[in-house]
Design an enzyme around this catalytic site. Structure first.
Site, PDB file in Angstrom:
ATOM      1  N   HIS A 417       1.066  -1.346   0.258  1.00  0.00           N
ATOM      2  CA  HIS A 417       0.078   0.048   0.078  1.00  0.00           C
ATOM      3  C   HIS A 417       0.889   0.982   0.124  1.00  0.00           C
ATOM      4  CE1 HIS A 417      -2.087   3.501   1.796  1.00  0.00           C
ATOM      5  NE2 HIS A 417      -3.196   2.803   1.478  1.00  0.00           N
ATOM      6  N   CYS A 726      -1.345  -5.151 -15.592  1.00  0.00           N
ATOM      7  CA  CYS A 726      -1.543  -3.685 -14.675  1.00  0.00           C
ATOM      8  C   CYS A 726      -0.564  -3.772 -13.427  1.00  0.00           C
ATOM      9  CB  CYS A 726      -2.730  -3.350 -14.896  1.00  0.00           C
ATOM     10  SG  CYS A 726      -3.649  -4.617 -14.074  1.00  0.00           S
TER      11      CYS A 726
END
Ligand code: PEP
Ligand code: MG
Length: 774
Positions: A417, A726
Site C-alpha cells: 500500500h 497492470c
C-alpha cells in the site's frame, strides 16, 4: 528491599533494576559523574501486584485482541485503574520517600524514569513505551512511580508485546529516581565515529536541557576530536534558535528562544571539550566498546546521563556503509527513546550517514523531521513537510501522506500500500526498512532517497532534495506515438489529475479498494450504518473523479480486492475472519462471489455510471482462477443491469491457474485479460509480496512468470482477447521489451513511469519493424 542506591547497582543487576538503572549504576561504579539517585526495584512492583492480589486480574485484563482498538483501549484503562487505585503498602511508600529525602537537601527536583527489565529479550526494543516524569518532588513521587508501573500497560506497550509474542507477565519494571540536572548546556557524544568506528569523538551541544538536541528542535554545534592527537579537528557552530529550560515557577520544561547574542555563540569551551573527551574515553574503556553518551553541564560540572553501545557501526566497514543490506541495521534501541529534559537517549549518527536501508519505492529525495506514527496515533500530528515513519500505511493515512515530505515503512515490498500510494502522490518513499519505527526517533531530522532506498541522518540542502521524476522532466516533450497503448494505474482518486497529465491512453487499472478502505469501516459495517445507497454513492464518486479526468479515454475499474488483514483494521473488522495467510485467503473475486450483497452494490455503482454516460468505463474482476469464476461474475453483472455484450469487461491474470485456464475464460466472453504481475509473481514463486525478508527472491522477470505471460498472450491473440499488464512490472523496461515483442495490446504503468514506458515501447516497436524489413 524496595529500593537500591545507584552506587550499589551494577550492569548484571538488570533483572532487578532494568536496563536503564543497570547502566547508570555501572557508570556510577566506574567513578563517572552521574547525578545521584536510587531505584525502586522491579521486585517492588512485582510484590505490589502480587500482595495486593491484582496480578491475575491485571494480566487477564490485557489479554485481548490488540487489533481491536476498542478492546485495546479498554484493556489499558482497566490495567491503569487497577494499579493507580490499589494503595501502595505504607512501609513501601515510606521507604521510597525516605530515600528521596536523602537526595541533596531532601527537597530536590527529581526525574522519575521507567527502567524495564525486558531489554535482554531478542528484538525487544521497548523504545519510548514507558513513562518518564521530570521535575518531580515528594508530593507527587509515589503517584509518579505508580504511573511508571502503569505505563507497562499503555496501549502501545500491550500492542507491541502482542505483536512480538511476548508474555505480558514476562516483563517487569523498575523505576529510577534521580536528581535533575538543570543543565546550562547539554548534548550527546559518540566516543567513536558512529558509522565507521574510527577513533574520532563527535560531540553535539546546545544550550539548556538536552531535549532540544535529541528531538531535533535545534541544530546543535558539532565538534570532532581526533582521539590519537586529542586535537579538535572540526568545529561547526550552529544557529541555535531554541532551548529547553526548567520554568522557575512551575518546574515544568518549557521551550524558550535563545537570546540573539547567544544564538551563534560556541557552546563548548576547549576545556569542556577536553573534559568530555576524557569522560568519553573512560566510558568506552570501561565498556570495551564505543558508546553513545548523553551529557549535561550544570554549574561548570559535567554529568553523564546515559550511555549505550553504538549500534550503528558496521561490522566490516571502516568508512564504507554500502554493505548494509535491506533493513540490516538491526541493533535494538536498548532503553527508552526520549526521557525529556537533559535525560534523553537516542541512536544517532553524524549528519549525512546512512542510518537504515529499505527498498526505494517512490523516487525523489526528501528531508524533514521523522514523525513516528503508530496505528493508535492521531494522524493530525503529521505536519506539512514531516517524514512519516510507520510500520505500514493504511488508507486512512492518505490525507497525512499528502502532507508529508516522505514516507518510510518497516514492512512491505514494492507493491505494498505504502509503495503504491506514495508513487501516485509523488511522495518519495522507502519501504521495508525492518526497524525504522524503532531505530528512528520522533522529530529526528532525516533525509530519504526513494531511488536508492536509503535513510540518512540530517537535512539535505534544498537544491539536493529532488522531486519525483516526472516533475523534474521538461514539460513539453512530444508524446511518442505507439501501436501498443500505454496506460496508467490509479489507486486513489486524488491522483487522477496527475495521472491524466501523463498523456496516458487511459487507465489500465483503477483500484476501488482504496476508496472503500478509506471509509474507515468494512463495507458491511458502512452499509449497516449508512445504508446501501451511501455505499454505492461513495464508489460512484471515486470512480467518476477518474472517469471524468480521462473521458473519453478508457478507464478500467476493478471490483474490490483487499485482503482480510486490511479489513480487520477497520471498524467492523472484528467480524472479518482472522486468516493465517491473507494473501491466500478471502480476497478478490472469491470474496465478491461469497458475499454477493456487497459485490452487487459495486456493480450497481458501475451500472449507474454507465447510465450517467460514462461509456469509457470498463469492468475488471480480480483474482479469478477459471471460467467458472468468470461465468458467475458475468451473471452478477447481468443482474445488475450491465450488458456484458455491450460493455468492455475482463479479468486479471494473477494466479497460475488463471493463466492456464485463459482459453476457457476467453470462450466465456471476456474482452480482455490483464496481467497482475504483483500477484502472479507471488503465487508462481511462492513469495509473499509484502514480506521484506523474501524480497530478494521476488522476481517478476523469472522465466516461469514470463512463460505464463507469454503463453497467455498467445492464447488471447488466437481468441481475439486483448491483453494488458497492470502490475508494477509493467513499469520496468525489460518487462516492457518482453511484452511488446510478444504482442501485448497495452501496458499500464505507474504515473511516474508512463513517459519512460512510452519511449521504451516506441524503441522496441521500431526495432521490431526494422528487424522485419532487414
Ligand atoms: C497485481 O496483482 O499485479 C495488481 C495490479 O493487483 P494488486 O497489486 O492490487 O493486487
Ligand atoms: Mg493483484
Amino acid at each position: 528491599m524496595g529500593v537500591l542506591w545507584l552506587d550499589d547497582v551494577r550492569s548484571d543487576d538488570l533483572e532487578t533494576v532494568g536496563g536503564k538503572a543497570a547502566s547508570l549504576g555501572e557508570l556510577t561504579a566506574a567513578g563517572l559523574p552521574v547525578p545521584p539517585g536510587f531505584v525502586v526495584t522491579a521486585g517492588t512492583y512485582r510484590t505490589f501486584i502480587e500482595t495486593a492480589g491484582i496480578d491475575d486480574e491485571l494480566f487477564d485484563a490485557v489479554d485481548v485482541d490488540s487489533e481491536d482498538s476498542k478492546a485495546l483501549k479498554a484493556a489499558h484503562e482497566r490495567a491503569h485503574a487497577l494499579i493507580m487505585e490499589t494503595p501502595l503498602p505504607d512501609e513501601v511508600a515510606a521507604e521510597i520517600v525516605e530515600a528521596y529525602r536523602s537526595i541533596d537537601d531532601g527537597e530536590a527536583f527529581v526525574a522519575v524514569r521507567s527502567s524495564a527489565t525486558a531489554e535482554d529479550l531478542p528484538d525487544a526494543s521497548f523504545a519510548g513505551q514507558q513513562e518518564t516524569f521530570l521535575n518531580v518532588r515528594e508530593a507527587d513521587l509515589i503517584r509518579r512511580v505508580k504511573e511508571c508501573w502503569a505505563s507497562l500497560f499503555s496501549q502501545r506497550a500491550i500492542y507491541y508485546r502482542n505483536q512480538k509474542g511476548f508474555d505480558h507477565d514476562a516483563v517487569d519494571i523498575a523505576v529510577v529516581v534521580q536528581r535533575m540536572v538543570d543543565a546550562d548546556k547539554s548534548g550527546v557524544m559518540f566516543t567513536s565515529h558512529p558509522s565507521t568506528g574510527e577513533p574520532r569523538i563527535i560531540i553535539e551541544a546546545a544550550w539548556g536541557l538536552g531535549e532540544a538536541v535529541v528531538s531535533g528542535a535545534v541544530s546543535p554545534d558539532n565538534y570532532v576530536v581526533n582521539r590519537a592527537t586529542q586535537r579538535t579537528e572540526d568545529v561547526t557552530v550552529a544557529d541555535k534558535k531554541l532551548m529547553h529550560v526548567k520554568d522557575a515557577e512551575t518546574g515544568e520544561t518549557v521551550e524558550r528562544k535563545v537570546p540573539d547574542d547567544r544564538r551563534t555563540e560556541r557552546v563548548l569551551s576547549d576545556e569542556e571539550i577536553a573534559r568530555l573527551v576524557d569522560l568519553g574515553e573512560q566510558v568506552e574503556t570501561h565498556y570495551g566498546q564505543p558508546q553513545d553518551v548523553e551529557w549535561a553541564v550544570f554549574d561548570d560540572e559535567v554529568y553523564m546521563l546515559q550511555s549505550r553501545p553504538i549500534t550503528t557501526i558496521s561490522d566490516t566497514a571502516v568508512s564504507n556503509v554500502s554493505d548494509v543490506g535491506v533493513g540490516a541495521t538491526d541493533g535494538d534501541v536498548a532503553g527508552e527513546a526520549t526521557d525529556g529534559a537533559g535525560e534523553t537517549t537516542r541512536d544517532q549518527t553524524a549528519v549525512g550517514e546512512v542510518l537504515l536501508r529499505g527498498l526505494g519505492a517512490s523516487p525523489g529525495i526528501a528531508s524533514g523531521p521523522a514523525r513516528i506514527v503508530t496505528k493508535l496515533d492521531h494522524l493530525d500530528q503529521v505536519a506539512e513537510g514531516d517524514i512519516i515513519v510507520t510500520e505500514m500505511t493504511m488508507p486512512d493515512m492518505v490525507p497525512a501522506m499528502k502532507r508529508a515530505a516522505g514516507i518510510v515503512t518497516d514492512e512491505g515490498g514494492m507493491t505494498s500500500h505504502a509503495a503504491i500510494v506514495s508513487r501516485e502522490l509523488g511522495v518519495p518513499a522507502v519501504v521495508g526498512s525492518s526497524s525504522a519505527t524503532r531505530q528512528l526517533e520522533d522529530g529526528q531530522p532525516i533525509t530519504i532517497d526513494g531511488d536508492k532506498g536509503t535513510i540518512r541522518e540530517g537535512v539535505e540542502s534544498k537544491e539536493k532534495q529532488r522531486q519525483p521524476v516526472e516533475d523534474a522532466r521538461p514539460k513539453t516533450p512530444v508524446k511518442p506515438m505507439t501501436a501498443t497503448e500505454v496506460k496508467v494505474n490509479v489507486s486513489i482518486p486524488e491522483a487522477a489529475e496527475r495521472a491524466a497529465a501523463t498523456g496516458a491512453d487511459g487507465v489500465g487499472l483503477l483500484r476501488i479498494e482504496h476508496m472503500v478502505l478509506s471509509l474507515g469501516k468494512t463495507p458491511e459495517r458502512f452499509i449497516a450504518d449508512n445504508g446501501e445507497r451511501a455505499y454505492v454513492d461513495e464508489i460512484i464518486e471515486g470512480v467518476r473523479t477518474v472517469a471524468d479526468e480521462f473521458y473519453p479515454r478508457p478507464v478500467r475499474a476493478r471490483t474490490l480486492d483487499a485482503p482480510s488483514d486490511e479489513f480487520r483494521q477497520l471498524q467492523g473488522g472484528e467480524d472479518v475472519p482472522r486468516e493465517h495467510n491473507p494473501m491466500l485467503g478471502y480476497r478478490g473475486i472469491r470474496r465478491s462471489l461469497g458475499n454477493p450483497r456487497v459485490f452487487k452494490l459495486e456493480l450497481e455503482a458501475f451500472r449507474r455510471l454507465y447510465d450517467m454516460g460514462y461509456d469509457n468505463l470498463e469492468v475488471m474482476f480480480p483474482l479469478v482462477n477459471d471460467a467458472e469464476d468468470v461465468v458467475r461474475a458475468r451473471k452478477h453483472m447481468r443482474e445488475a443491469g450491465i450488458d456484458p455484450g455491450k460493455r468492455e469487461w475482463g479479468v486479471m491474470i494473477e494466479t497460475p491457474a488463471s493463466a492456464l485456464q485463459v482459453e476457457a475464460m476467453a470462450k466465456a466472453g471476456i474482452d480482455f485479460a490483464s496481467f497482475g504481475t504483483n500477484d502472479l509473481t507471488q503465487y508462481t514463486l511462492a513469495v509473499d509480496r509484502n514480506n521484506e525478508n523474501v524480497a530478494s527472491v521476488y522476481d517478476e522477470l523469472h522465466p516461469a512468470v514470463l512463460e505464463l505471460i507469454g503463453s497467455t498472450i498467445e492464447t488471447c491473440r488466437d481468441h481475439g482477447v486483448e491483453t494488458s499488464i497492470c502490475g508494477q512490472a509493467g513499469s520496468k523496461p525489460r518487462m516492457v521489451q518482453f511484452l511488446v515483442e510478444r504482442g501485448i495490446s497495452s501496458i499500464s504503468a505507474n504515473i511516474d513511469a508512463v513517459r519512460d514506458v512510452q519511449h521504451e515501447v516506441k524503441r522496441v516497436e521500431q526495432k521490431l519493424l526494422l528487424d522485419s524489413v532487414r
